[in-house]
Design a protein around this motif. Sequence first.
Motif, PDB file in Angstrom:
ATOM      1  N   ASP A  16      -0.862  -3.684 -12.249  1.00 31.33           N
ATOM      2  CA  ASP A  16      -1.489  -4.654 -13.070  1.00 31.33           C
ATOM      3  C   ASP A  16      -2.643  -4.349 -14.069  1.00 31.33           C
ATOM      4  OD1 ASP A  16      -0.297  -7.294 -11.965  1.00 31.33           O
ATOM      5  OD2 ASP A  16      -1.013  -6.313 -10.146  1.00 31.33           O
ATOM      6  N   VAL A  66      -7.049  -5.414  -7.911  1.00 29.15           N
ATOM      7  CA  VAL A  66      -5.660  -5.727  -8.245  1.00 29.15           C
ATOM      8  C   VAL A  66      -4.740  -4.618  -7.865  1.00 29.15           C
ATOM      9  CG1 VAL A  66      -6.361  -7.149 -10.145  1.00 29.15           C
ATOM     10  CG2 VAL A  66      -6.015  -4.677 -10.488  1.00 29.15           C
ATOM     11  N   SER A 121       3.161  -9.524  -9.208  1.00 28.30           N
ATOM     12  CA  SER A 121       2.841  -8.151  -9.878  1.00 28.30           C
ATOM     13  C   SER A 121       4.138  -7.778 -10.344  1.00 28.30           C
ATOM     14  CB  SER A 121       2.195  -7.330  -8.821  1.00 28.30           C
ATOM     15  OG  SER A 121       3.065  -7.381  -7.355  1.00 28.30           O
ATOM     16  N   ARG A 148      -2.411 -11.603 -10.697  1.00 30.91           N
ATOM     17  CA  ARG A 148      -2.530 -11.623 -12.335  1.00 30.91           C
ATOM     18  C   ARG A 148      -3.737 -12.541 -12.607  1.00 30.91           C
ATOM     19  NH1 ARG A 148       2.043  -9.785 -15.024  1.00 30.91           N
ATOM     20  NH2 ARG A 148       2.502  -8.031 -13.856  1.00 30.91           N
TER      21      ARG A 148
END
Length: 249
Positions: free
Chosen positions: A189, A185, A31, A169
């Motif tokens: 992100d 997430v 991240s 990701r």
Amino acid sequence: MRFVHSLAVALLAALPLLASAQQLTVSAAASLTDAFNEIGAKFAAVHPGVTVRFNFAASGVLLQQIRQGAPVDVFASADQETVARGIDAQLLDAGTKQDFAANSVVLIIPAEGAPLVKTLADLSNPAVKRIALGKAATVPVGRYTRQALESAGQWGALQPKFVQAESVRQVLDYVARGEAEAGFVYRTDAMLAPGKVRIALTVEGHEPVTYPVITVSASREQSLARDFIAYLSTPTAQNVLARYGFVKS
């Protein structure tokens, strides 16, 4: 002979530069990729002769690499637990640990055509067939996700829908490509994929998301590693982190 003499003079002149050249290897949570690439360039600019090399992956995977002898100088994790394990194993120098940023976990859905999700309970909707999340054993966001879903009483019921990812990701990619109807997430992100994903809700019921950075015990660049850690607290570095959505820890 004149050419040989000139070459010798040039090599002698370059020796101080060669001697001062240093490489700093930083293993950092996935991240942090975009923010750290920019911070690394700025750090190198004020440290002539220094090259910063990054290795980005899930925090648990990076610790495994360090345990296996990977030549790393600095480790930046997306959670406290992974760093604590590294300290306990004497892989990381506890005296250099510093928290430098914080984040939040969000539930994202594809920007278009996604089932309506307003609460974690809505994930039980049959239209939500696949939920992407990081592997809890190695990906901190996966562990935060499990804590949140367990707090909400949803973990067991939703497990058949889970798509396990190797990093945060990868979760983002699954949802952005429409390969999952929802995913967990970090807010930072989600900000990287405008027009592809949107935030359905901010997730609660988990430990605070804070980012510690620490030197690796086996590093041969201890002084430079400490310099990099200190640099993360400077206004320059903090401004970069803020632009990517991180907040002060």
